[in-house]
Design a protein around this motif. Structure first.
Motif, short mmCIF file in Angstrom:
data_model
loop_
_atom_site.label_atom_id
_atom_site.label_comp_id
_atom_site.label_asym_id
_atom_site.label_seq_id
_atom_site.Cartn_x
_atom_site.Cartn_y
_atom_site.Cartn_z
N LEU A 47 0.83 -1.21 0.00
CA LEU A 47 0.00 0.00 0.00
C LEU A 47 0.86 1.25 0.00
N ARG A 48 0.45 2.21 -0.81
CA ARG A 48 1.12 3.50 -0.89
C ARG A 48 0.24 4.55 -0.21
N PHE A 49 0.89 5.54 0.35
CA PHE A 49 0.18 6.66 0.99
C PHE A 49 -0.03 7.74 -0.08
N HIS A 50 -1.28 7.85 -0.54
CA HIS A 50 -1.63 8.83 -1.58
C HIS A 50 -2.20 10.11 -0.99
N GLY A 51 -2.11 10.27 0.31
CA GLY A 51 -2.57 11.50 0.95
C GLY A 51 -3.99 11.37 1.49
N TRP A 52 -4.51 12.50 1.90
CA TRP A 52 -5.84 12.58 2.51
C TRP A 52 -6.84 13.13 1.51
N CYS A 53 -8.08 12.74 1.69
CA CYS A 53 -9.17 13.29 0.89
C CYS A 53 -9.19 14.80 1.11
N ARG A 54 -9.53 15.53 0.09
CA ARG A 54 -9.54 17.00 0.18
C ARG A 54 -10.96 17.59 0.19
N CYS A 55 -11.95 16.76 0.55
CA CYS A 55 -13.32 17.26 0.50
C CYS A 55 -13.59 18.30 1.59
N GLY A 56 -12.81 18.30 2.65
CA GLY A 56 -12.95 19.26 3.73
C GLY A 56 -11.75 19.18 4.65
N PRO A 57 -11.51 20.22 5.44
CA PRO A 57 -10.31 20.25 6.28
C PRO A 57 -10.27 19.20 7.37
N CYS A 59 -11.77 16.02 7.00
CA CYS A 59 -12.04 14.68 6.46
C CYS A 59 -10.92 13.75 6.87
N THR A 60 -11.27 12.56 7.31
CA THR A 60 -10.28 11.61 7.80
C THR A 60 -10.16 10.39 6.89
N TYR A 61 -10.43 10.58 5.60
CA TYR A 61 -10.28 9.49 4.63
C TYR A 61 -8.87 9.53 4.07
N LEU A 62 -8.13 8.47 4.32
CA LEU A 62 -6.75 8.34 3.88
C LEU A 62 -6.74 7.51 2.59
N ARG A 63 -6.14 8.04 1.54
CA ARG A 63 -6.13 7.35 0.25
C ARG A 63 -4.89 6.47 0.12
N THR A 64 -5.09 5.22 -0.31
CA THR A 64 -3.99 4.30 -0.51
C THR A 64 -3.90 3.84 -1.97
N ALA A 65 -4.69 4.45 -2.82
CA ALA A 65 -4.69 4.18 -4.26
C ALA A 65 -5.36 5.37 -4.95
N PRO A 66 -5.17 5.51 -6.24
CA PRO A 66 -5.91 6.56 -6.95
C PRO A 66 -7.41 6.35 -6.78
N SER A 67 -8.17 7.42 -6.73
CA SER A 67 -9.62 7.33 -6.48
C SER A 67 -10.34 6.47 -7.50
N THR A 68 -9.81 6.34 -8.69
CA THR A 68 -10.45 5.52 -9.72
C THR A 68 -10.41 4.03 -9.38
N ARG A 69 -9.60 3.62 -8.42
CA ARG A 69 -9.48 2.22 -8.02
C ARG A 69 -10.49 1.82 -6.93
N ALA A 70 -11.22 2.78 -6.37
CA ALA A 70 -12.11 2.50 -5.24
C ALA A 70 -13.34 1.70 -5.66
N ALA A 71 -13.70 0.72 -4.85
CA ALA A 71 -14.91 -0.07 -5.04
C ALA A 71 -15.96 0.40 -4.03
N ASP A 115 0.29 17.10 5.30
CA ASP A 115 -1.07 17.61 5.14
C ASP A 115 -2.12 16.86 5.96
N ARG A 116 -1.72 16.29 7.07
CA ARG A 116 -2.64 15.53 7.90
C ARG A 116 -3.78 16.43 8.37
N PRO A 117 -5.03 15.92 8.37
CA PRO A 117 -6.18 16.73 8.78
C PRO A 117 -6.06 17.22 10.22
N VAL A 118 -6.66 18.34 10.46
CA VAL A 118 -6.70 18.95 11.79
C VAL A 118 -7.42 18.02 12.75
N GLY A 119 -6.88 17.85 13.94
CA GLY A 119 -7.53 17.06 14.97
C GLY A 119 -7.22 15.59 14.95
#
Length: 121
Positions: A47-57, A59-71, A115-119
């Motif tokens: 697994l690779r660390f692709h960063g955090w979701c950027r939908c809001g400051p 958000c605690t969704y951590l991405r481990t693949a490009p969003s196109t890979r999500a099921a 860029d870890r989310p606040v909190g």
């Protein structure tokens, strides 16, 4: 930054999740094996660390693949009554596209994650 340096930087792979958050990978490995999912546990090392979701400051969704890979398949690991981590499978159901960190202490924010989310703990 020169054009060559920029090209090299953009071609590099994201860091391994185990290098960024080893305690999270260890927790997931133990939980997956305990649930009888050793093949998914083996996928953790890639697994690779692709960063955090950027939908809001916050958000605690951590991405481990490009969003196109999500099921659409999710499952969670609980700690008593509350989910600690929700895990989203990739399209092949052989690895993970990301995870929602609920009640899990990630530890200090490493240099690999500026860029870890606040909190987040």
């Amino acid at each position: 930054m020169s054009e060559i340096e920029s090209e090299i930087e953009s071609d590099s792979e994201p860091p391994l999740l185990a290098d960024v958050y080893p305690a999270l990978v260890s927790f997931l490995d133990t939980a997956l094996v305990a649930e009888g999912l050793p093949l998914l546990a083996q996928a953790l090392v890639r697994l690779r660390f692709h960063g955090w979701c950027r939908c809001g400051p916050s958000c605690t969704y951590l991405r481990t693949a490009p969003s196109t890979r999500a099921a659409d398949a999710w499952f969670h690991f609980d700690d008593e009554d509350a989910p600690r981590v929700w895990v989203q499978l990739d399209q092949d159901h052989a690895s993970f596209a990301g995870m929602e960190i609920c009640e899990f202490e990630l530890g200090p924010a490493p240099a690999l994650d500026p860029d870890r989310p606040v909190g987040m703990l």
